[in-house]
Design an enzyme around this catalytic site. Structure first.
Site, short mmCIF file in Angstrom:
data_model
loop_
_atom_site.label_atom_id
_atom_site.label_comp_id
_atom_site.label_asym_id
_atom_site.label_seq_id
_atom_site.Cartn_x
_atom_site.Cartn_y
_atom_site.Cartn_z
N GLU A 260 0.90 -1.16 0.00
CA GLU A 260 0.00 0.00 0.00
C GLU A 260 0.92 1.20 0.00
O GLU A 260 1.65 1.44 0.96
CB GLU A 260 -0.90 -0.10 1.24
CG GLU A 260 -2.03 0.86 1.22
CD GLU A 260 -1.72 2.02 2.13
OE1 GLU A 260 -1.16 3.00 1.62
OE2 GLU A 260 -2.00 1.92 3.33
N CYS A 297 -1.69 8.06 4.60
CA CYS A 297 -1.71 7.74 3.15
C CYS A 297 -2.98 8.26 2.50
O CYS A 297 -3.05 8.39 1.28
CB CYS A 297 -1.54 6.26 2.93
SG CYS A 297 -2.19 5.26 4.23
#
Ligand code: NAP
Length: 501
Positions: A260, A297
């Site tokens: 990720e 993120c």
């Protein structure tokens, strides 16, 4: 309380070489640096554990996951104390993240008990079918084997030692070897102590979990290259994630790498929402952009809006809100200096105008706000790259056609947001097919920071948001990363896995 050792298949061990933690405040500690031999011992232990753990009942794994959660809770004060020292994150954040982490472990426990994740299928035999009979065919998802997990710098608990990757792998029946992140080795050790206690309490094979500490790339490289590792879970930078992904693909037996990676999480402000609620959206954006010093993120780094008075007012309101935000401590010196490098790169890009000046140094971050035309943004792809920290860019487009062009030009994103009123429905409908192709999660009238841990969550997306668009690292669907469908043809019941019973 802290030993500075690794936990390798039930043994707390350490070598002569150490590194020293660099806490934002409080005492530093020495931690052993892992070796290739440590990696081999941990992975070999994980493989041995798989022969029992991979075939264990869902009830026993659920009990183990709940026991880990209990053991983490029983160490809550120490974890918060060391976690806040190492990361500089405030106590409330560490406490909240611990709740998220134990909640995640308990959610996976109840998820596997329900059993839906096994996706059991059965095509009954058709012995009289012409021209050929059909055999009896059953399918169920089985665990893949030992999994490597990389602790993430920005979530010392929820995406680290006992975080979502570990919880979902253990729930699936996969032993886990964690490469600790050097930004929070003490926090990692305390959580490993909790897992160790749960292993003993539940009588699980000790090879089911190992933590190897390190402040260099060698341990991570050796781990993903180890022939017994079957899959990797990672959260971090595009650069490191890509390097590890390439290593996984280059192995004699390639394995899936669930990385990720970066995202700028664009927000599209549609005209009526902007006119009616621009100041309110600006305030909400400033809060989301600066939460946790922007070290998420899902940080919404880009706003796209039509050029004009309403966007000028939005920019002014965002500037005012960001000016009120104090400097915040970043997770590491390296992340703080990468933030300033990213800022310099944005500031010197053609057509970029600074809306808000601030200064930050050392391990601190203050917000920055820039504005650029849609044309210049489209000409400078660097502006679409993640700057990890509280930096926002307002992209002003000449018309809706250019807004669509920006949406089409985006790289893969974890999230994409539309701010809209009812009167913006036509534009929103036109954007949706594009955003669906670009992002793992699409929001309306909200902010993407704050990722719910639930059944329908997708925290992933097309590359470079993640290295595997079919997966999520948050939510119960995350377990699918560590499972593999196996089909059983004409198999006597006695030979079938218990889960097919
Ligand atoms: P990172 O550089 O991606 O490192 C993550 C982990 O991977 C660390 O354990 C690191 O080991 C290891 N690693 C790095 N390069 C490697 C390589 N070539 N081979 C094997 N292992 C490797 O992330 P970070 O240290 O957390 O932060 C650096 C930057 O990453 C940030 O400034 C930010 O831009 C980005 N980041 C993004 C996200 C996100 O979710 N999008 C999250 C965190 C960080 P060592 O540290 O031990 O060398």
């Amino acid at each position: 309380m802290l030993t500075g050792k690794h936990l390798i298949a039930g043994n707390w061990t350490g070598g002569d070489e150490t590194f020293t933690s660099q806490p934002a405040h409080g005492p530093a500690h020495a931690f052993s640096v892992g070796t290739a031999a440590d990696v081999d011992a941990a992975v070999t232990g994980a493989e041995e554990a798989f022969w029992s753990f991979g075939y264990s009942s869902r009830e026993s794994r659920a009990a183990f996951l709940n026991a880990i959660a209990d053991e983490i809770e029983s160490r809550c004060d120490a974890i918060t104390e060391v976690g806040t020292q190492e990361t500089g994150l405030p106590e409330a954040r560490l406490n909240g993240e611990r709740g998220r982490t134990t909640g995640q472990l308990r959610l996976f426990a109840s998820h596997i008990l329900k059993g839906d994740y096994l996706d059991k299928r059965h095509d009954e035999a058709l012995p009289d079918r012409q021209p050929l009979p059909r055999p009896d065919i059953k399918m169920v998802q089985r665990p893949v084997g030992p999994v490597a997990v990389f602790g993430a710098s920005n979530f010392p608990l929820a995406f680290s030692t006992a975080g979502g990757d570990t919880a979902s792998a253990l729930a699936a029946g996969c032993p886990v070897v964690v490469k600790g992140h050097p930004a929070h080795p003490g926090t990692a050790e305390l959580v490993a102590q909790a897992i160790d206690a749960a292993i003993k309490k539940c009588g699980v094979h000790p090879g089911v979990f190992s933590l190897i500490q390190s402040n260099g790339i060698e341990v991570g490289e050796a781990l993903v290259k180890h022939p017994l590792i079957q899959a990797v879970g990672f959260t971090g930078s595009l650069r490191a994630g890509r390097a590890l992904f390439d290593l996984c693909a280059a192995r004699p037996t390639p394995i899936p790498f669930f990385g990720e990676l970066g995202s700028v999480n664009p927000m599209f402000l549609l005209p009526h929402a902007l006119k009616n609620r621009g100041a309110e959206i600006a305030k909400g954006w400033a809060g989301s952009l600066t939460m946790g010093a922007g070290q998420f993120c899902t940080n919404p780094g880009i706003v796209v809006a039509l050029d004009g008075d309403d966007t000028d007012a939005f920019s002014a309101a965002a500037t005012t809100a960001l000016e009120a935000v104090n400097a915040q401590t970043m997770l590491t010196d390296g992340i703080a200096s990468a933030y300033r490098k990213g800022r310099d790169q944005v500031a010197k890009t053609a057509g970029v105008r600074e809306l808000m000046t601030s200064t930050c140094d050392l391990r601190n971050a203050t917000p920055y706000l820039y504005r650029v035309s849609g044309e210049d943004w489209l000409d400078n792809h660097v502006l679409g790259e993640e700057v990890f920290g509280p930096l926002g860019i307002i992209v002003t487009v000449s018309d809706f056609i250019q807004m669509q062009a920006i949406a089409r030009s985006l790289q893969g994103q974890l999230t994409s947001t539309i701010h809209m009123d009812d009167a913006d429905m036509d534009e929103a409908k036109a954007l949706m097919p594009v955003l669906e192709r670009k992002a793992g999660r699409i929001l309306t009238n909200g902010f993407p920071t704050g990722v719910e841990v639930c059944d329908a969550m997708v925290h992933g997306g097309p590359y470079p948001a993640s290295t595997n668009f079919g997966a999520t690292s948050v939510g119960t669907l995350a377990i699918r990363r560590f499972l593999r469908p196996v089909c059983y043809q004409n198999m006597p019941d006695a030979l079938l896995p218990a889960d097919l019973g």
